[in-house]
Design a protein around this motif. Structure first.
Motif, mmCIF file in Angstrom:
data_model
loop_
_atom_site.group_PDB
_atom_site.id
_atom_site.type_symbol
_atom_site.label_atom_id
_atom_site.label_comp_id
_atom_site.label_asym_id
_atom_site.label_seq_id
_atom_site.Cartn_x
_atom_site.Cartn_y
_atom_site.Cartn_z
ATOM 1 N N MET A 10 0.811 -1.418 -0.013
ATOM 2 C CA MET A 10 -0.147 0.115 -0.353
ATOM 3 C C MET A 10 1.157 1.273 -0.013
ATOM 4 S SD MET A 10 -3.339 1.132 2.216
ATOM 5 C CE MET A 10 -2.220 -0.075 3.800
ATOM 6 N N THR A 11 1.206 2.708 -0.387
ATOM 7 C CA THR A 11 1.766 3.265 -0.828
ATOM 8 C C THR A 11 0.628 3.955 0.185
ATOM 9 O OG1 THR A 11 0.444 3.586 -3.305
ATOM 10 C CG2 THR A 11 2.237 2.599 -3.093
ATOM 11 N N ARG A 12 2.015 5.310 0.221
ATOM 12 C CA ARG A 12 1.294 6.570 1.084
ATOM 13 C C ARG A 12 0.319 7.628 0.343
ATOM 14 N NH1 ARG A 12 4.119 9.983 5.838
ATOM 15 N NH2 ARG A 12 2.525 10.873 6.186
ATOM 16 N N GLN A 13 -0.396 8.459 0.051
ATOM 17 C CA GLN A 13 -0.748 9.428 -0.703
ATOM 18 C C GLN A 13 -0.250 10.558 0.546
ATOM 19 O OE1 GLN A 13 -3.293 9.290 -2.927
ATOM 20 N NE2 GLN A 13 -3.286 7.589 -3.365
ATOM 21 N N HIS A 14 0.823 11.556 -0.326
ATOM 22 C CA HIS A 14 0.676 12.965 -0.027
ATOM 23 C C HIS A 14 -0.575 14.058 -0.601
ATOM 24 C CE1 HIS A 14 4.542 11.258 1.497
ATOM 25 N NE2 HIS A 14 4.461 10.532 0.309
ATOM 26 N N GLY A 15 0.048 15.116 0.188
ATOM 27 C CA GLY A 15 -0.928 16.181 -0.485
ATOM 28 C C GLY A 15 -2.518 16.257 0.185
ATOM 29 N N GLN A 16 -3.555 16.853 -0.516
ATOM 30 C CA GLN A 16 -5.331 17.127 -0.688
ATOM 31 C C GLN A 16 -5.569 16.211 -0.655
ATOM 32 O OE1 GLN A 16 -5.767 21.428 -1.086
ATOM 33 N NE2 GLN A 16 -4.088 21.257 0.291
ATOM 34 N N GLY A 17 -5.090 14.664 -0.876
ATOM 35 C CA GLY A 17 -6.007 13.956 -1.307
ATOM 36 C C GLY A 17 -6.823 13.473 -0.597
ATOM 37 N N ALA A 18 -7.698 11.864 0.100
ATOM 38 C CA ALA A 18 -8.565 11.660 0.386
ATOM 39 C C ALA A 18 -8.286 12.281 2.101
ATOM 40 C CB ALA A 18 -9.019 10.043 0.383
ATOM 41 N N LYS A 19 -7.079 12.137 2.340
ATOM 42 C CA LYS A 19 -7.490 13.001 3.852
ATOM 43 C C LYS A 19 -7.486 14.309 3.979
ATOM 44 C CE LYS A 19 -5.242 8.532 5.263
ATOM 45 N NZ LYS A 19 -3.916 7.980 5.683
ATOM 46 N N GLY A 20 -7.032 15.176 3.143
ATOM 47 C CA GLY A 20 -6.437 16.067 3.169
ATOM 48 C C GLY A 20 -4.826 17.082 3.850
ATOM 49 N N PRO A 21 -4.958 18.238 4.081
ATOM 50 C CA PRO A 21 -3.353 18.306 4.183
ATOM 51 C C PRO A 21 -3.316 18.064 5.347
ATOM 52 C CG PRO A 21 -4.770 20.461 4.590
ATOM 53 C CD PRO A 21 -5.788 19.201 3.817
ATOM 54 N N SER A 22 -1.569 18.088 5.914
ATOM 55 C CA SER A 22 -0.750 17.428 7.051
ATOM 56 C C SER A 22 -1.585 18.409 7.772
ATOM 57 C CB SER A 22 0.308 16.478 6.502
ATOM 58 O OG SER A 22 0.858 17.822 6.621
ATOM 59 N N GLN A 23 -1.229 18.156 9.422
ATOM 60 C CA GLN A 23 -0.986 18.856 10.252
ATOM 61 C C GLN A 23 0.228 19.813 10.025
ATOM 62 O OE1 GLN A 23 -3.214 19.671 13.042
ATOM 63 N NE2 GLN A 23 -4.278 18.229 11.964
ATOM 64 N N ARG A 24 1.009 19.457 9.478
ATOM 65 C CA ARG A 24 2.323 20.274 9.014
ATOM 66 C C ARG A 24 1.822 21.501 7.714
ATOM 67 N NH1 ARG A 24 8.326 18.141 6.775
ATOM 68 N NH2 ARG A 24 9.206 20.510 7.552
ATOM 69 N N GLN A 25 1.682 20.684 7.087
ATOM 70 C CA GLN A 25 0.547 21.908 6.058
ATOM 71 C C GLN A 25 -0.462 22.993 6.779
ATOM 72 O OE1 GLN A 25 0.130 18.440 3.456
ATOM 73 N NE2 GLN A 25 -0.485 19.851 1.525
ATOM 74 N N LEU A 26 -1.083 22.357 7.596
ATOM 75 C CA LEU A 26 -1.815 23.115 8.242
ATOM 76 C C LEU A 26 -1.324 24.381 9.112
ATOM 77 C CD1 LEU A 26 -4.430 20.589 9.163
ATOM 78 C CD2 LEU A 26 -4.596 22.669 7.325
ATOM 79 N N ARG A 27 0.001 23.553 9.671
ATOM 80 C CA ARG A 27 0.535 24.632 10.686
ATOM 81 C C ARG A 27 1.292 25.590 9.903
ATOM 82 N NH1 ARG A 27 3.285 21.054 13.109
ATOM 83 N NH2 ARG A 27 5.215 21.574 12.061
ATOM 84 N N VAL A 28 2.273 25.455 8.751
ATOM 85 C CA VAL A 28 2.694 26.607 8.361
ATOM 86 C C VAL A 28 2.304 27.037 7.265
ATOM 87 C CG1 VAL A 28 3.931 26.405 6.233
ATOM 88 C CG2 VAL A 28 4.908 24.936 7.816
ATOM 89 N N GLY A 29 0.869 26.377 7.248
ATOM 90 C CA GLY A 29 -0.088 27.337 6.114
ATOM 91 C C GLY A 29 -0.367 28.936 7.066
ATOM 92 N N GLU A 30 -0.626 28.590 8.029
ATOM 93 C CA GLU A 30 -1.421 29.284 9.585
ATOM 94 C C GLU A 30 -0.052 30.247 9.729
ATOM 95 O OE1 GLU A 30 -3.606 31.854 11.328
ATOM 96 O OE2 GLU A 30 -4.056 30.604 9.835
ATOM 97 N N LEU A 31 0.955 30.059 9.843
ATOM 98 C CA LEU A 31 1.939 31.093 9.998
ATOM 99 C C LEU A 31 2.768 31.630 9.335
ATOM 100 C CD1 LEU A 31 4.634 28.520 11.959
ATOM 101 C CD2 LEU A 31 3.621 30.091 12.645
#
Length: 140
Positions: free
Chosen positions: A1-22
């Motif tokens: 099973m491959t890991r999905q990156h980005g805003q796939g079914a799971k949405g953005p990661s906590q790191r993406q959200l945190r850096v985006g807010e900064l």
């Protein structure tokens, strides 16, 4: 099973959200203080409601809205023209290995919401909704 990156079914990661807010906070502070010397942005108040980061944190899509209306496309061109300068200002305020490239996009979510709301209250749609609730739904 491959890991999905980005805003796939799971949405953005906590790191993406945190850096985006900064990035959003720093951009808002820079724009509020008027640190840009662009004649097209003089006297225009711009708000940054959201910044969306790519999974590798190299690109930031900055959604903006001009307060009090205004020509959004003209402001978008001016902000994208100043993007490298803004990137430098943001990178001095943040401690990251790489400073993200900034792309400014006019935020039309509120306009879209108003358009959908007016469509839902249009006579054709309300007539269709009334026939669905009055008629038999086909279940026994």
């Amino acid at each position: 099973m491959t890991r999905q990156h980005g805003q796939g079914a799971k949405g953005p990661s906590q790191r993406q959200l945190r850096v985006g807010e900064l990035v959003r906070k720093e951009l808002s502070d820079i724009l509020t203080r008027g640190e840009i010397a662009d004649p097209e942005l003089d006297g225009i108040i711009v708000t940054i409601p959201e910044v969306r980061m790519t999974p590798d944190l190299r690109l930031a899509s900055c959604l903006f809205m001009p307060l009090g209306g205004g020509d959004g496309e003209k402001i978008e061109k001016a902000l994208n023209r100043c993007a490298k300068y803004l990137r430098g200002l943001v990178s001095r305020r943040m401690t990251m290995k790489y400073s993200p490239d900034l792309r400014f996009v006019l935020d039309t979510r509120f306009d879209d919401d108003d358009r959908i709301e007016s469509l839902l209250h249009s006579p054709g749609v309300s007539r269709d909704l009334e026939t669905d609730t009055d008629g038999d739904d086909g279940q026994d």
